[in-house]
Design a protein around this motif. Structure first.
Motif, short mmCIF file in Angstrom:
data_model
loop_
_atom_site.label_atom_id
_atom_site.label_comp_id
_atom_site.label_asym_id
_atom_site.label_seq_id
_atom_site.Cartn_x
_atom_site.Cartn_y
_atom_site.Cartn_z
N TYR A 45 0.92 -1.31 -0.16
CA TYR A 45 -0.09 -0.03 -0.08
C TYR A 45 0.85 1.28 0.06
O TYR A 45 2.00 1.20 0.58
CB TYR A 45 -0.97 0.01 1.61
CG TYR A 45 -1.87 -1.19 1.36
CD1 TYR A 45 -3.24 -1.08 0.90
CD2 TYR A 45 -1.80 -2.28 1.96
CE1 TYR A 45 -4.08 -2.01 0.88
CE2 TYR A 45 -2.55 -3.25 2.12
CZ TYR A 45 -3.74 -3.14 1.56
OH TYR A 45 -4.74 -4.25 1.60
N ARG A 46 0.14 2.25 -0.59
CA ARG A 46 0.75 3.54 -0.40
C ARG A 46 0.11 4.66 0.44
O ARG A 46 -1.31 4.52 0.19
CB ARG A 46 1.08 4.34 -1.85
CG ARG A 46 1.52 5.86 -1.82
CD ARG A 46 2.01 6.24 -3.10
NE ARG A 46 1.17 6.18 -4.19
CZ ARG A 46 0.29 7.26 -4.59
NH1 ARG A 46 0.65 8.40 -4.13
NH2 ARG A 46 -0.42 7.14 -5.40
N ILE A 47 0.30 5.04 1.40
CA ILE A 47 -0.12 5.86 2.37
C ILE A 47 0.05 7.25 2.26
O ILE A 47 1.18 7.68 2.08
CB ILE A 47 0.05 5.68 3.84
CG1 ILE A 47 0.32 3.93 3.87
CG2 ILE A 47 -0.98 6.32 4.82
CD1 ILE A 47 -1.09 3.25 3.61
N ASP A 62 5.15 3.92 1.52
CA ASP A 62 4.86 2.69 1.11
C ASP A 62 5.08 1.80 2.23
O ASP A 62 6.14 1.78 2.85
CB ASP A 62 5.42 2.41 -0.21
CG ASP A 62 5.48 3.11 -1.31
OD1 ASP A 62 4.60 3.78 -1.53
OD2 ASP A 62 6.18 3.25 -2.52
N GLN A 63 4.18 0.59 2.33
CA GLN A 63 4.28 -0.39 3.28
C GLN A 63 3.67 -1.37 2.78
O GLN A 63 2.75 -1.76 2.18
CB GLN A 63 4.00 0.43 4.49
CG GLN A 63 2.25 0.45 4.81
CD GLN A 63 1.88 0.60 6.01
OE1 GLN A 63 1.66 1.68 6.67
NE2 GLN A 63 1.39 -0.54 6.93
N ASN A 83 -10.64 2.19 3.62
CA ASN A 83 -10.60 1.19 2.37
C ASN A 83 -9.53 1.91 1.46
O ASN A 83 -9.07 3.12 1.63
CB ASN A 83 -11.74 1.35 1.56
CG ASN A 83 -13.21 0.91 2.44
OD1 ASN A 83 -12.81 -0.28 3.07
ND2 ASN A 83 -14.22 1.42 2.31
N SER A 84 -8.75 0.99 0.78
CA SER A 84 -7.90 1.48 -0.27
C SER A 84 -8.79 1.78 -1.57
O SER A 84 -9.93 1.27 -1.91
CB SER A 84 -6.84 0.31 -0.77
OG SER A 84 -7.54 -0.80 -1.27
N GLY A 85 -8.07 2.71 -2.32
CA GLY A 85 -8.80 3.23 -3.56
C GLY A 85 -8.44 4.69 -3.77
O GLY A 85 -7.50 5.23 -2.95
N ASP A 86 -9.16 5.27 -4.31
CA ASP A 86 -9.01 6.84 -4.99
C ASP A 86 -9.75 7.76 -3.85
O ASP A 86 -9.46 8.79 -3.85
CB ASP A 86 -9.43 7.12 -6.33
CG ASP A 86 -8.88 6.58 -7.33
OD1 ASP A 86 -7.63 6.15 -7.29
OD2 ASP A 86 -9.20 6.07 -8.52
N ARG A 132 -3.82 0.65 -3.11
CA ARG A 132 -3.03 -0.41 -3.25
C ARG A 132 -2.05 -0.17 -4.61
O ARG A 132 -2.48 0.17 -5.58
CB ARG A 132 -4.20 -1.50 -3.78
CG ARG A 132 -3.67 -2.69 -4.12
CD ARG A 132 -3.87 -3.79 -2.94
NE ARG A 132 -3.43 -5.19 -3.35
CZ ARG A 132 -4.07 -6.07 -3.63
NH1 ARG A 132 -5.44 -5.85 -4.00
NH2 ARG A 132 -3.57 -7.39 -4.15
N ILE A 133 -0.61 -0.76 -4.29
CA ILE A 133 0.31 -0.49 -5.12
C ILE A 133 0.90 -1.92 -5.83
O ILE A 133 1.68 -1.72 -6.69
CB ILE A 133 1.28 0.24 -4.58
CG1 ILE A 133 2.15 -0.22 -3.49
CG2 ILE A 133 0.98 1.67 -4.39
CD1 ILE A 133 3.13 0.50 -2.82
#
Length: 229
Positions: free
Chosen positions: A40-42, A110-111, A201-204, A222-223
């Motif tokens: 993931y990118r935070i 990123d993690q 949630n992940s996304g835009d 999500r990357i």
């Protein structure tokens, strides 16, 4: 987000969200299952609310406190420097342009997703520098405070720790303090607690994490979706 403040409506939240409506998406998003091991990118925008009500609460809730720091640093093995960098400039700009918020931090990393038990805390020191902590020398004779010059011993407006861990969903957990004034003599500055947990949630989508004194705008992307399993 939660702290010891009374649970009262926050008019600044409406004003900030109104300023963000020109951005692609702002809200809670649709449900999406998170999973440990994914990448993931935070991105985080952390800002101070600047209203009369926020200032009143600062004075009402502030007390001398020291932060609990995380054991991991940005740019390290766990919280890696983001390959794409910080891309929420428009969101940060909207906060500043609203006249009711002051940005303290623009963070991106990123993690790998980890569960609650194995997710380390990230050390946070953001905002204006407020001098340095002192360390008492462990020597015989009078105790003489010795100023610490290393960056990790500097004092900043916003300090503490945070982490993002994975359960059924993604969770942003914060354990921060915000210093409302300068240190005096040998006492730590008065601070308010910024502590809580927010499901995401992940996304835009952008997530607004509400707090009467400190606000956060977060995005988790999500990357690793284009990679092979």
């Amino acid at each position: 987000m939660s702290d010891h403040a009374p649970n009262t409506p926050n008019p600044l939240r409406r004003r900030v969200l109104a300023g963000l409506t020109a951005l692609p998406v702002v809200g809670l998003g649709s449900p999406a299952m998170a999973q440990a091991g994914r990448e993931y990118r935070i991105e985080l925008v952390i800002f101070e609310h600047r209203t009369d009500e926020s200032r009143r609460l600062q004075m009402e809730l502030a007390a001398p406190r020291e932060p609990r720091f995380g054991e991991s640093e940005l740019g390290g093995r766990v919280y890696r420097t983001s390959r794409r960098g910080f891309e929420l400039q428009r969101a940060a700009g909207r906060v500043e342009d609203s006249g009711t918020g002051r940005v303290l931090a623009r963070l991106a990393w990123d993690q790998t997703g980890r569960d609650h038990a194995s997710s380390p805390w990230l050390r946070v020191q953001e905002g204006r520098r407020l001098g340095a902590r002192t360390l008492v020398q462990d020597e015989p004779g009078p105790l003489t405070p010795r100023a610490l010059v290393e960056d990790q011993h500097a004092r900043f407006e916003l300090e503490g720790r945070l982490r993002i861990w994975v359960g059924r969903f993604l969770h942003l957990e914060t354990d921060l303090i915000y210093h409302v004034d300068e240190p005096r003599d040998d006492q730590p500055p008065r601070s308010v607690v910024v502590r809580g947990s927010q499901r995401m949630n992940s996304g835009d989508d952008l997530f607004y994490l509400d707090h009467p004194i400190i606000g956060m705008i977060a995005r988790v992307t999500r990357i690793d979706e284009g990679r092979r399993s």
